[in-house]
Design a protein around this motif. Sequence first.
Motif, mmCIF file in Angstrom:
data_model
loop_
_atom_site.group_PDB
_atom_site.id
_atom_site.type_symbol
_atom_site.label_atom_id
_atom_site.label_comp_id
_atom_site.label_asym_id
_atom_site.label_seq_id
_atom_site.Cartn_x
_atom_site.Cartn_y
_atom_site.Cartn_z
ATOM 1 N N ALA A 51 0.827 -1.213 0.000
ATOM 2 C CA ALA A 51 0.000 0.000 0.000
ATOM 3 C C ALA A 51 0.860 1.261 0.000
ATOM 4 O O ALA A 51 0.548 2.235 -0.696
ATOM 5 C CB ALA A 51 -0.936 -0.010 1.208
ATOM 6 N N GLU A 52 1.974 1.224 0.759
ATOM 7 C CA GLU A 52 2.889 2.388 0.772
ATOM 8 C C GLU A 52 3.491 2.588 -0.614
ATOM 9 O O GLU A 52 3.573 3.709 -1.117
ATOM 10 C CB GLU A 52 4.014 2.170 1.793
ATOM 11 N N VAL A 53 3.918 1.471 -1.209
ATOM 12 C CA VAL A 53 4.509 1.541 -2.552
ATOM 13 C C VAL A 53 3.468 2.094 -3.532
ATOM 14 O O VAL A 53 3.758 2.972 -4.352
ATOM 15 C CB VAL A 53 5.018 0.141 -3.014
ATOM 16 N N LYS A 87 -3.396 -10.507 -6.872
ATOM 17 C CA LYS A 87 -3.264 -10.708 -5.416
ATOM 18 C C LYS A 87 -3.304 -9.383 -4.668
ATOM 19 O O LYS A 87 -4.058 -9.226 -3.707
ATOM 20 C CB LYS A 87 -1.940 -11.415 -5.110
ATOM 21 N N ILE A 88 -2.484 -8.424 -5.093
ATOM 22 C CA ILE A 88 -2.416 -7.167 -4.333
ATOM 23 C C ILE A 88 -3.730 -6.377 -4.462
ATOM 24 O O ILE A 88 -4.056 -5.561 -3.613
ATOM 25 C CB ILE A 88 -1.218 -6.269 -4.740
ATOM 26 N N ALA A 89 -4.497 -6.690 -5.528
ATOM 27 C CA ALA A 89 -5.771 -5.983 -5.742
ATOM 28 C C ALA A 89 -6.840 -6.401 -4.727
ATOM 29 O O ALA A 89 -7.910 -5.807 -4.670
ATOM 30 C CB ALA A 89 -6.270 -6.231 -7.159
ATOM 31 N N THR A 90 -6.528 -7.428 -3.896
ATOM 32 C CA THR A 90 -7.485 -7.816 -2.855
ATOM 33 C C THR A 90 -7.268 -6.970 -1.582
ATOM 34 O O THR A 90 -8.066 -7.022 -0.662
ATOM 35 C CB THR A 90 -7.323 -9.313 -2.473
ATOM 36 N N ASP A 91 -6.158 -6.234 -1.537
ATOM 37 C CA ASP A 91 -5.793 -5.457 -0.347
ATOM 38 C C ASP A 91 -6.494 -4.094 -0.376
ATOM 39 O O ASP A 91 -6.251 -3.278 -1.274
ATOM 40 C CB ASP A 91 -4.248 -5.297 -0.368
ATOM 41 N N GLN A 92 -7.325 -3.858 0.620
ATOM 42 C CA GLN A 92 -8.144 -2.639 0.624
ATOM 43 C C GLN A 92 -7.304 -1.355 0.647
ATOM 44 O O GLN A 92 -7.654 -0.371 -0.004
ATOM 45 C CB GLN A 92 -9.113 -2.694 1.829
ATOM 46 N N SER A 171 -14.458 -4.465 -3.403
ATOM 47 C CA SER A 171 -14.687 -4.161 -4.820
ATOM 48 C C SER A 171 -14.563 -5.380 -5.739
ATOM 49 O O SER A 171 -13.775 -5.375 -6.679
ATOM 50 C CB SER A 171 -13.704 -3.094 -5.320
ATOM 51 N N PRO A 172 -15.329 -6.439 -5.474
ATOM 52 C CA PRO A 172 -15.251 -7.586 -6.384
ATOM 53 C C PRO A 172 -15.749 -7.205 -7.769
ATOM 54 O O PRO A 172 -16.477 -6.212 -7.915
ATOM 55 C CB PRO A 172 -16.189 -8.614 -5.742
ATOM 56 N N LEU A 173 -15.326 -7.995 -8.752
ATOM 57 C CA LEU A 173 -15.764 -7.731 -10.128
ATOM 58 C C LEU A 173 -17.267 -7.981 -10.230
ATOM 59 O O LEU A 173 -17.737 -9.097 -10.049
ATOM 60 C CB LEU A 173 -15.021 -8.674 -11.084
ATOM 61 N N ARG A 174 -18.002 -6.909 -10.493
ATOM 62 C CA ARG A 174 -19.468 -6.984 -10.605
ATOM 63 C C ARG A 174 -19.910 -5.984 -11.657
ATOM 64 O O ARG A 174 -19.324 -4.898 -11.753
ATOM 65 C CB ARG A 174 -20.144 -6.512 -9.314
ATOM 66 N N ALA A 175 -20.971 -6.323 -12.363
ATOM 67 C CA ALA A 175 -21.540 -5.338 -13.283
ATOM 68 C C ALA A 175 -22.319 -4.329 -12.452
ATOM 69 O O ALA A 175 -23.060 -4.719 -11.550
ATOM 70 C CB ALA A 175 -22.476 -6.041 -14.250
ATOM 71 N N ALA A 176 -22.128 -3.029 -12.712
ATOM 72 C CA ALA A 176 -22.930 -2.013 -12.027
ATOM 73 C C ALA A 176 -24.383 -2.221 -12.477
ATOM 74 O O ALA A 176 -24.627 -2.603 -13.622
ATOM 75 C CB ALA A 176 -22.445 -0.619 -12.414
ATOM 76 N N PRO A 177 -25.344 -1.999 -11.573
ATOM 77 C CA PRO A 177 -26.749 -2.256 -11.935
ATOM 78 C C PRO A 177 -27.202 -1.447 -13.155
ATOM 79 O O PRO A 177 -28.056 -1.902 -13.904
ATOM 80 C CB PRO A 177 -27.541 -1.841 -10.691
#
Length: 207
Positions: A51-53, A87-92, A171-177
């Motif tokens: 996250a710092e990087v 992987k890193i995209a799962t880190d909030q 933020s899982p991959l989802r279609a916006a309504p």
Amino acid sequence: MVIAIDGPAGAGKSTVARGVAERLGFTYLDSGAMYRAAALAAMGRGDRSVAEVADELDIQLGERVLVNGTDVTAALRSPTVSEAASKIATDQAVRQALVRKQKALLENGDWVAEGRDIGTVVKPDAELKIFLTASPEERARRRAAELGSDWRTVLKDQAIRDQTDSEREHSPLRAAPDSIELDSTGRPAEDVITQIVSLVRKVANAR
Ligand code: CDP
């Protein structure tokens, strides 16, 4: 005006988003390149959190991607970096750092932005939201052709990444309504580009 194009790996987002941006004279934002760049920059930096990087990432997006002045365009597409990015995209905390940068960019001007969460998180008020899909086999074939590798191997890696992207907590991959779902299976990119450009014109005329 912002056009959001979200969807899974290999759905054709990059080609389509670039094409739409070119036809309309909008700027193209590849948010995935930011996750890839953060993953690459964090490798071998055990002393800092990702996250710092990500927060301090000096990234220039364009035809070539520069991180701290170094051209990393080719390295970003390697399977190792793809997996690390997912992987890193799962880190909030990583997401917060990169979403902040993306929001700032999209504040002014006309953009075609592609990713997983542009229509849901980064720009929920985008004027047009597209959710681009294609069958898993076709997505793997396209990616394998790009990488020059075997599509069955790509299909396996892709299934893991699809699962990580859609099952993650943040933020899982989802279609916006309010997104329009387009399936690019068996369709040339030009076709999809033309369809989106006409959707943009409709939205612009209605404003
Ligand atoms: O080109 P491809 O769809 O394979 O990947 P990408 O768009 O470059 O994104 C690489 C990784 O970053 C994905 O597997 C996602 O996990 C993550 N990503 C994300 O979480 N949110 C975004 N807006 C864009 C990418």
